[in-house]
Design a protein around this motif. Structure first.
Motif, PDB file in Angstrom:
ATOM      1  N   PRO A 336       0.824  -1.216   0.000  1.00  0.00           N
ATOM      2  CA  PRO A 336       0.000   0.000   0.000  1.00  0.00           C
ATOM      3  C   PRO A 336       0.855   1.262   0.000  1.00  0.00           C
ATOM      4  O   PRO A 336       1.904   1.318   0.649  1.00  0.00           O
ATOM      5  CB  PRO A 336      -0.812  -0.126   1.298  1.00  0.00           C
ATOM      6  N   GLU A 337       0.389   2.260  -0.729  1.00  0.00           N
ATOM      7  CA  GLU A 337       1.181   3.479  -0.906  1.00  0.00           C
ATOM      8  C   GLU A 337       1.352   4.272   0.383  1.00  0.00           C
ATOM      9  O   GLU A 337       2.262   5.097   0.472  1.00  0.00           O
ATOM     10  CB  GLU A 337       0.540   4.372  -1.982  1.00  0.00           C
ATOM     11  N   ASP A 338       0.502   4.030   1.388  1.00  0.00           N
ATOM     12  CA  ASP A 338       0.658   4.765   2.638  1.00  0.00           C
ATOM     13  C   ASP A 338       1.456   3.994   3.686  1.00  0.00           C
ATOM     14  O   ASP A 338       1.576   4.427   4.829  1.00  0.00           O
ATOM     15  CB  ASP A 338      -0.707   5.166   3.204  1.00  0.00           C
ATOM     16  N   SER A 339       2.033   2.873   3.300  1.00  0.00           N
ATOM     17  CA  SER A 339       2.920   2.138   4.207  1.00  0.00           C
ATOM     18  C   SER A 339       4.202   2.931   4.421  1.00  0.00           C
ATOM     19  O   SER A 339       4.673   3.643   3.523  1.00  0.00           O
ATOM     20  CB  SER A 339       3.251   0.759   3.623  1.00  0.00           C
ATOM     21  N   THR A 340       4.794   2.787   5.615  1.00  0.00           N
ATOM     22  CA  THR A 340       6.071   3.468   5.856  1.00  0.00           C
ATOM     23  C   THR A 340       7.152   2.979   4.898  1.00  0.00           C
ATOM     24  O   THR A 340       8.111   3.703   4.620  1.00  0.00           O
ATOM     25  CB  THR A 340       6.536   3.249   7.308  1.00  0.00           C
ATOM     26  N   ALA A 341       6.993   1.761   4.374  1.00  0.00           N
ATOM     27  CA  ALA A 341       7.948   1.246   3.393  1.00  0.00           C
ATOM     28  C   ALA A 341       7.897   2.039   2.093  1.00  0.00           C
ATOM     29  O   ALA A 341       8.824   1.964   1.280  1.00  0.00           O
ATOM     30  CB  ALA A 341       7.668  -0.233   3.109  1.00  0.00           C
ATOM     31  N   MET A 342       6.817   2.807   1.900  1.00  0.00           N
ATOM     32  CA  MET A 342       6.661   3.629   0.699  1.00  0.00           C
ATOM     33  C   MET A 342       6.841   5.117   0.977  1.00  0.00           C
ATOM     34  O   MET A 342       7.123   5.887   0.062  1.00  0.00           O
ATOM     35  CB  MET A 342       5.282   3.405   0.087  1.00  0.00           C
ATOM     36  N   THR A 343       6.649   5.535   2.211  1.00  0.00           N
ATOM     37  CA  THR A 343       6.654   6.966   2.502  1.00  0.00           C
ATOM     38  C   THR A 343       7.922   7.457   3.188  1.00  0.00           C
ATOM     39  O   THR A 343       8.272   8.632   3.067  1.00  0.00           O
ATOM     40  CB  THR A 343       5.456   7.332   3.395  1.00  0.00           C
ATOM     41  N   GLU A 344       8.630   6.572   3.910  1.00  0.00           N
ATOM     42  CA  GLU A 344       9.838   6.970   4.625  1.00  0.00           C
ATOM     43  C   GLU A 344      11.068   6.391   3.936  1.00  0.00           C
ATOM     44  O   GLU A 344      10.996   5.334   3.304  1.00  0.00           O
ATOM     45  CB  GLU A 344       9.795   6.485   6.077  1.00  0.00           C
ATOM     46  N   GLU A 345      12.190   7.081   4.077  1.00  0.00           N
ATOM     47  CA  GLU A 345      13.442   6.582   3.512  1.00  0.00           C
ATOM     48  C   GLU A 345      13.892   5.353   4.301  1.00  0.00           C
ATOM     49  O   GLU A 345      14.109   5.428   5.503  1.00  0.00           O
ATOM     50  CB  GLU A 345      14.509   7.667   3.555  1.00  0.00           C
ATOM     51  N   THR A 346      14.022   4.211   3.613  1.00  0.00           N
ATOM     52  CA  THR A 346      14.406   2.966   4.280  1.00  0.00           C
ATOM     53  C   THR A 346      15.914   2.878   4.446  1.00  0.00           C
ATOM     54  O   THR A 346      16.425   2.490   5.495  1.00  0.00           O
ATOM     55  CB  THR A 346      13.899   1.746   3.498  1.00  0.00           C
ATOM     56  N   PHE A 347      16.651   3.225   3.402  1.00  0.00           N
ATOM     57  CA  PHE A 347      18.109   3.229   3.435  1.00  0.00           C
ATOM     58  C   PHE A 347      18.661   1.840   3.757  1.00  0.00           C
ATOM     59  O   PHE A 347      19.557   1.676   4.586  1.00  0.00           O
ATOM     60  CB  PHE A 347      18.626   4.265   4.441  1.00  0.00           C
ATOM     61  N   GLY A 348      18.115   0.856   3.090  1.00  0.00           N
ATOM     62  CA  GLY A 348      18.582  -0.513   3.249  1.00  0.00           C
ATOM     63  C   GLY A 348      18.328  -1.282   1.965  1.00  0.00           C
ATOM     64  O   GLY A 348      17.685  -0.780   1.036  1.00  0.00           O
ATOM     65  N   PRO A 349      18.813  -2.529   1.878  1.00  0.00           N
ATOM     66  CA  PRO A 349      18.691  -3.307   0.632  1.00  0.00           C
ATOM     67  C   PRO A 349      17.288  -3.885   0.444  1.00  0.00           C
ATOM     68  O   PRO A 349      17.084  -5.089   0.454  1.00  0.00           O
ATOM     69  CB  PRO A 349      19.746  -4.394   0.804  1.00  0.00           C
ATOM     70  N   THR A 350      16.316  -3.004   0.305  1.00  0.00           N
ATOM     71  CA  THR A 350      14.931  -3.402   0.080  1.00  0.00           C
ATOM     72  C   THR A 350      14.389  -2.697  -1.153  1.00  0.00           C
ATOM     73  O   THR A 350      14.744  -1.543  -1.421  1.00  0.00           O
ATOM     74  CB  THR A 350      14.036  -3.058   1.282  1.00  0.00           C
ATOM     75  N   LEU A 351      13.536  -3.380  -1.888  1.00  0.00           N
ATOM     76  CA  LEU A 351      12.843  -2.789  -3.030  1.00  0.00           C
ATOM     77  C   LEU A 351      11.361  -3.105  -2.917  1.00  0.00           C
ATOM     78  O   LEU A 351      10.984  -4.247  -2.628  1.00  0.00           O
ATOM     79  CB  LEU A 351      13.376  -3.355  -4.352  1.00  0.00           C
ATOM     80  N   VAL A 352      10.532  -2.108  -3.158  1.00  0.00           N
ATOM     81  CA  VAL A 352       9.087  -2.322  -3.270  1.00  0.00           C
ATOM     82  C   VAL A 352       8.723  -2.199  -4.737  1.00  0.00           C
ATOM     83  O   VAL A 352       9.053  -1.199  -5.387  1.00  0.00           O
ATOM     84  CB  VAL A 352       8.301  -1.294  -2.438  1.00  0.00           C
ATOM     85  N   VAL A 353       8.064  -3.226  -5.276  1.00  0.00           N
ATOM     86  CA  VAL A 353       7.688  -3.245  -6.693  1.00  0.00           C
ATOM     87  C   VAL A 353       6.164  -3.292  -6.776  1.00  0.00           C
ATOM     88  O   VAL A 353       5.545  -4.265  -6.340  1.00  0.00           O
ATOM     89  CB  VAL A 353       8.294  -4.463  -7.422  1.00  0.00           C
ATOM     90  N   ASN A 354       5.575  -2.251  -7.331  1.00  0.00           N
ATOM     91  CA  ASN A 354       4.122  -2.166  -7.452  1.00  0.00           C
ATOM     92  C   ASN A 354       3.699  -2.005  -8.902  1.00  0.00           C
ATOM     93  O   ASN A 354       4.380  -1.320  -9.675  1.00  0.00           O
ATOM     94  CB  ASN A 354       3.592  -0.984  -6.635  1.00  0.00           C
ATOM     95  N   PRO A 355       2.563  -2.614  -9.301  1.00  0.00           N
ATOM     96  CA  PRO A 355       2.076  -2.463 -10.670  1.00  0.00           C
ATOM     97  C   PRO A 355       1.303  -1.162 -10.848  1.00  0.00           C
ATOM     98  O   PRO A 355       0.677  -0.657  -9.910  1.00  0.00           O
ATOM     99  CB  PRO A 355       1.150  -3.668 -10.839  1.00  0.00           C
ATOM    100  N   VAL A 356       1.362  -0.629 -12.062  1.00  0.00           N
ATOM    101  CA  VAL A 356       0.563   0.551 -12.422  1.00  0.00           C
ATOM    102  C   VAL A 356      -0.085   0.306 -13.777  1.00  0.00           C
ATOM    103  O   VAL A 356       0.417  -0.472 -14.601  1.00  0.00           O
ATOM    104  CB  VAL A 356       1.421   1.832 -12.480  1.00  0.00           C
ATOM    105  N   ASP A 357      -1.189   0.968 -14.009  1.00  0.00           N
ATOM    106  CA  ASP A 357      -1.910   0.780 -15.266  1.00  0.00           C
ATOM    107  C   ASP A 357      -1.386   1.665 -16.385  1.00  0.00           C
ATOM    108  O   ASP A 357      -1.642   1.392 -17.561  1.00  0.00           O
ATOM    109  CB  ASP A 357      -3.408   1.054 -15.053  1.00  0.00           C
ATOM    110  N   SER A 358      -0.659   2.732 -16.034  1.00  0.00           N
ATOM    111  CA  SER A 358      -0.180   3.656 -17.059  1.00  0.00           C
ATOM    112  C   SER A 358       1.029   4.416 -16.542  1.00  0.00           C
ATOM    113  O   SER A 358       1.294   4.456 -15.323  1.00  0.00           O
ATOM    114  CB  SER A 358      -1.280   4.649 -17.440  1.00  0.00           C
ATOM    115  N   LEU A 359       1.746   5.044 -17.469  1.00  0.00           N
ATOM    116  CA  LEU A 359       2.870   5.892 -17.063  1.00  0.00           C
ATOM    117  C   LEU A 359       2.372   7.117 -16.303  1.00  0.00           C
ATOM    118  O   LEU A 359       3.064   7.625 -15.413  1.00  0.00           O
ATOM    119  CB  LEU A 359       3.680   6.309 -18.285  1.00  0.00           C
TER     120      LEU A 359
END
Length: 472
Positions: A336-359
């Motif tokens: 979810p876009e409001d997760s801290t994993a999406m809103t705060e700087e993690t600064f670690g070896p993590t990637l969040v990959v989310n699908p989108v319908d358009s550019l």
């Protein structure tokens, strides 16, 4: 006497020494400063193995990564030394019709003493992005390296003293945040800070007490956008390097990836295959090393837990990947876009990959962050990718690469929002540590003298008619 007072006294003494050195340094020509800067560069380059070993010991990053950092920093130092005179030197400008009797020129003068507060993740490349350009612009610098990498800062200042023994134009002062606060209050002419947005706010509060200006780089939550026509192999490799390189401790790397839905599963499978082969370690053969700061492990754990608790999927790794002082690659999906994993700087070896319908959706989500440092776009259509880059609220963007801008000394670097303001690198970086000075001189008697109390009304009337003909 309290420890903070000792810090303050030591910092003030360093700034006082720098003030004397700055007068000497500013009095040299651009050519004389270039000669000395290039001498410093040669020491750093010739002893790069020694410096890389110090970086490795303090940060834990592989020696090869440390060497690459030094190489990038030296390229910027070389550019700043050679281009400062061209960018900042005196040049004539057009006076315009109203001031036709005046000659006019512009040049950029040094500010004086710069206080540079550096980070620990790239303890050479990042601070030299300020230091090199500040020195080339004719300033003295008092450098406060991170308390996690003090030896690296001392090494750089020692190499400078070896190359330029005349005056302490570059000094290092070491210690924790109290030293940085003292430097902000010590009467320097500008502060250059790189670190977290939270610390940047404290730096600005300290600078405000003396109206000291600052250039701030406050981190990022950098997004990668993958279009349906992208080379997915190249995009996956770049995402892995941008997200996991340097243990994810890269402010302008990759933390969020938005992939068009038609190629989402394919991209995720390719990224997963890469991530599963990476194993951090202490030897130089490892792709990356431990977390430099132990407290960062807790931040990563909190973000991963929040992403999973809120419905995200751990495609690679997960909480079990966090084994201090190492964090193995973590790939999270559909977070979810409001997760801290999406809103705060993690600064670690993590990637969040989310699908989108358009550019368009990808741009909207990328811009929703309060950070705005860097981004990357992967697409076979370069013109379309450039159009996407122009819509992104970031200071830099790379197309079909990550961090491409980092190796181009002529390009300015900096962000917007919580990523900060001001620029280092390039011509803008040289001007960041200078003040513009405008000079005019009377070339001949003005045919219509309007700048006096004895102004002839008939002359003013003629001037008014010419003004209306020209602008009305």
């Amino acid at each position: 006497m309290s420890e903070d007072v000792v810090y303050e006294d030591e910092v003030i003494q360093a700034v006082d020494r720098a003030r004397v050195a700055a007068a000497w340094w500013a009095g040299l020509s651009f050519g004389e400063r270039k000669e000395r800067l290039l001498g410093w560069k040669r020491i750093i380059a010739s002893r790069s193995d020694e410096l890389s070993a110090v970086i490795h010991e303090e940060t834990g990053k592989p020696v090869g990564d440390a060497l690459l950092e030094v190489m990038l920093a030296v390229e910027h130092l070389d550019w700043a030394a050679r281009r400062a005179g061209h960018v900042l030197g005196r040049r004539r400008v057009r006076s315009g019709l109203l001031a036709a009797d005046q000659g006019a020129a512009l040049e950029y003068r040094p500010l004086g003493v710069i206080g540079a507060i550096g980070p620990w993740n790239y303890p050479v490349y990042t601070p030299l992005g300020s230091i090199s350009y500040a020195l080339a612009a004719g300033n003295a610098v008092v450098f406060k390296p991170s308390e996690h990498t003090p030896r690296t800062g001392v090494w750089l200042a020692g190499a400078w003293a070896e190359a330029v023994p005349d005056q302490p134009v570059l000094q290092a002062v070491t210690g924790d945040g109290a030293v940085g606060a003292a430097l902000c209050r010590a009467g320097v002419d500008k502060v250059a800070f790189t670190g977290s947005a939270a610390t940047a706010r404290r730096v600005l509060a300290a600078c405000a007490e003396t109206l000291t200006p600052a250039v701030i780089e406050g981190g990022g939550k950098d997004a990668m956008i993958v279009a349906a026509d992208a080379d997915l192999d190249a995009a996956a490799k770049a995402a892995a390097f941008g997200g996991f390189g340097n243990a994810g401790q890269t402010c302008a790397g990759v933390e969020r990836v938005y992939v068009q839905r038609t190629v989402y599963a394919d991209f995720l499978a390719r990224l997963t295959a890469i991530a599963e082969t990476l194993r951090p370690g202490a030897d130089d053969a490892a792709p990356y090393g431990p977390m430099t700061v132990p407290a960062q492990v807790d931040v990563i754990r909190r973000h991963v837990d929040d992403a999973i608790d809120r419905g995200g999927k751990a495609v690679v790794g997960g909480p079990e990947a966090i084994r201090a002082p190492y964090v193995h690659p973590v790939v999270l999906a559909e977070v979810p876009e409001d997760s801290t994993a999406m809103t705060e700087e993690t600064f670690g070896p993590t990637l969040v990959v989310n699908p989108v319908d358009s550019l368009d959706e990808a741009v909207r989500l990328a811009n929703a962050s309060r950070y705005g440092l860097a981004a990357s776009i992967f697409s076979a259509d370069r013109r379309a990718a450039v159009g996407v880059a122009r819509r992104l609220r970031t200071g830099a963007a790379s197309i079909n690469a990550v961090l491409g801008f980092a190796a181009v000394p002529a390009l300015p670097f900096g962000g917007v929002g919580d990523s900060g303001f001001g620029r280092v690198h390039g011509a803008d970086g040289l001007r960041e540590f200078s003040r513009a000075q405008s000079v005019t001189w009377r070339r001949f008697r003005a045919p219509m003298d309007l700048m006096s109390f004895g102004r002839d009304p008939a002359v003013l009337e003629r001037a008014k008619r010419l003004f209306k003909m020209r602008h009305g």
